[in-house]
Design a protein around this motif. Structure first.
Motif, PDB file in Angstrom:
ATOM      1  N   ILE A  42       0.813  -1.230   0.000  1.00  0.00           N
ATOM      2  CA  ILE A  42       0.000   0.000   0.000  1.00  0.00           C
ATOM      3  C   ILE A  42       0.839   1.270   0.000  1.00  0.00           C
ATOM      4  O   ILE A  42       0.307   2.357  -0.109  1.00  0.00           O
ATOM      5  CB  ILE A  42      -0.931   0.038   1.226  1.00  0.00           C
ATOM      6  N   SER A  43       2.157   1.132   0.134  1.00  0.00           N
ATOM      7  CA  SER A  43       3.008   2.312   0.265  1.00  0.00           C
ATOM      8  C   SER A  43       3.641   2.686  -1.081  1.00  0.00           C
ATOM      9  O   SER A  43       3.231   2.188  -2.135  1.00  0.00           O
ATOM     10  CB  SER A  43       4.079   2.054   1.326  1.00  0.00           C
ATOM     11  N   TYR A  44       4.635   3.569  -1.027  1.00  0.00           N
ATOM     12  CA  TYR A  44       5.302   4.061  -2.233  1.00  0.00           C
ATOM     13  C   TYR A  44       6.792   3.755  -2.146  1.00  0.00           C
ATOM     14  O   TYR A  44       7.394   3.833  -1.075  1.00  0.00           O
ATOM     15  CB  TYR A  44       5.097   5.576  -2.373  1.00  0.00           C
ATOM     16  N   LEU A  45       7.396   3.425  -3.272  1.00  0.00           N
ATOM     17  CA  LEU A  45       8.806   3.019  -3.282  1.00  0.00           C
ATOM     18  C   LEU A  45       9.717   4.026  -2.575  1.00  0.00           C
ATOM     19  O   LEU A  45      10.567   3.646  -1.774  1.00  0.00           O
ATOM     20  CB  LEU A  45       9.294   2.829  -4.725  1.00  0.00           C
ATOM     21  N   THR A  46       9.528   5.296  -2.884  1.00  0.00           N
ATOM     22  CA  THR A  46      10.442   6.295  -2.314  1.00  0.00           C
ATOM     23  C   THR A  46      10.182   6.536  -0.826  1.00  0.00           C
ATOM     24  O   THR A  46      10.984   7.183  -0.160  1.00  0.00           O
ATOM     25  CB  THR A  46      10.325   7.624  -3.085  1.00  0.00           C
ATOM     26  N   LEU A  47       9.083   6.000  -0.300  1.00  0.00           N
ATOM     27  CA  LEU A  47       8.764   6.175   1.120  1.00  0.00           C
ATOM     28  C   LEU A  47       9.388   5.074   1.983  1.00  0.00           C
ATOM     29  O   LEU A  47       9.623   5.276   3.158  1.00  0.00           O
ATOM     30  CB  LEU A  47       7.235   6.183   1.300  1.00  0.00           C
ATOM     31  N   VAL A  48       9.645   3.927   1.392  1.00  0.00           N
ATOM     32  CA  VAL A  48      10.062   2.766   2.200  1.00  0.00           C
ATOM     33  C   VAL A  48      11.444   2.223   1.823  1.00  0.00           C
ATOM     34  O   VAL A  48      11.797   1.121   2.210  1.00  0.00           O
ATOM     35  CB  VAL A  48       9.015   1.619   2.101  1.00  0.00           C
ATOM     36  N   THR A  49      12.216   3.009   1.067  1.00  0.00           N
ATOM     37  CA  THR A  49      13.501   2.473   0.587  1.00  0.00           C
ATOM     38  C   THR A  49      14.709   3.256   1.107  1.00  0.00           C
ATOM     39  O   THR A  49      15.788   3.191   0.538  1.00  0.00           O
ATOM     40  CB  THR A  49      13.522   2.440  -0.966  1.00  0.00           C
ATOM     41  N   ASP A  50      14.539   3.967   2.233  1.00  0.00           N
ATOM     42  CA  ASP A  50      15.692   4.680   2.813  1.00  0.00           C
ATOM     43  C   ASP A  50      16.836   3.707   3.122  1.00  0.00           C
ATOM     44  O   ASP A  50      18.008   4.004   2.886  1.00  0.00           O
ATOM     45  CB  ASP A  50      15.284   5.399   4.111  1.00  0.00           C
TER      46      ASP A  50
END
Length: 275
Positions: A42-50
């Motif tokens: 449900i999330s976005y790639l740039t939000l969960v890939t730090d």
């Protein structure tokens, strides 16, 4: 809305096992090991890939690092599409883990939007929620909310807090008891085989006689090729959150329970595997 909380929970906690590898032409100071992650659908790639970014930056020469972007089998992955949609559209019939390639150079300007900060993701996410509520309630619900409610929706998504998000989002899923559903259903239909980004039009959850419209009715109206067999053989699959819902499912129920956090039903039409 009807209380099928288990469905909401299953949708929220859907995960995709993913293997990130650095593009072979990136210049590194030592070998880059792959990085494995369970990505929330449900999330976005740039939000969960730090963590992915930090992992690969450790082996990069700092002068070689610019904006990170992701690609799957030659296709740049749009960060502003939810992760589950990207997977359903591009990789749903492949073996897991999903293998994504990481790039730090040659940003594909024609294919991707820039994402320099989390603020950009938040702005996109809130714009989608506002558009969805314009369709559902003429914007009345979202406009009556306070700024802190908007923030709670975003923080719930960003921090993966189901209860925090749904405490506010359930208000966006309600409708007056005398009506049979929303004014219009917020949906987008994506086709793996076309260049067109997506199909979106006004569609009511009920017919003029009061009967509930189904997923099949929506597809028949908006994208008939998705459900009309060629030569008697069905060549496509209709996917939402990695499953093929029955075409008889009321579209109002799907909108309440299978929408992404941005309040849209993201429907993928993909070629059926021929094995």
């Amino acid at each position: 809305m009807t209380d099928d909380k288990d469905v909401l929970r299953d949708v929220w906690f859907g995960r995709i096992p993913t293997c990130f590898t650095l593009y072979q032409d990136e210049i590194t100071e030592r070998e880059a090991e792959p990085y494995y992650l369970l990505l929330p659908r449900i999330s976005y790639l740039t939000l969960v890939t730090d963590k992915v970014k930090k992992h690969f930056q450790k082996v990069m020469r700092q002068d070689e690092v610019s904006e990170i972007w992701f690609e799957y089998e030659g296709t740049p992955l749009k960060w502003h599409y939810p992760i589950g949609l990207l997977f359903d559209l591009h990789a749903s019939n492949t073996a897991l883990p999903w293998c994504i390639t990481v790039h730090f150079k040659n940003f594909p300007e024609k294919d991707l939007l820039h994402c320099h900060s989390k603020d950009v993701i938040e702005a996109h996410f809130m714009a989608c929620i506002k558009e969805a509520d314009a369709l559902k309630h003429k914007s009345q619900v979202i406009n009556e909310m306070q700024k802190k409610d908007h923030k709670q929706l975003w923080m719930g998504l960003q921090n993966d807090k189901f209860e925090q998000f749904w405490a506010i989002n359930r208000k966006l899923m309600e409708y007056p008891p005398e009506e049979n559903g929303f004014r219009y259903i917020p949906f987008r239909i994506y086709q793996a085989t076309t260049e067109r980004p997506f199909i979106q039009k006004l569609f009511r959850p009920t017919a003029s006689g009061g009967q509930l419209h189904t997923l099949g009715d929506l597809l028949k109206d908006v994208c008939p090729s998705a459900i009309t067999p060629e030569d008697g053989e069905q060549k496509t699959q209709v996917m939402i959150h990695g499953i093929e819902p029955m075409l008889e499912t009321p579209i109002q129920w799907l909108s309440e329970h299978m929408s992404y956090p941005d309040n849209f039903l993201h429907i993928s039409i993909i070629p059926r595997p021929t094995d």
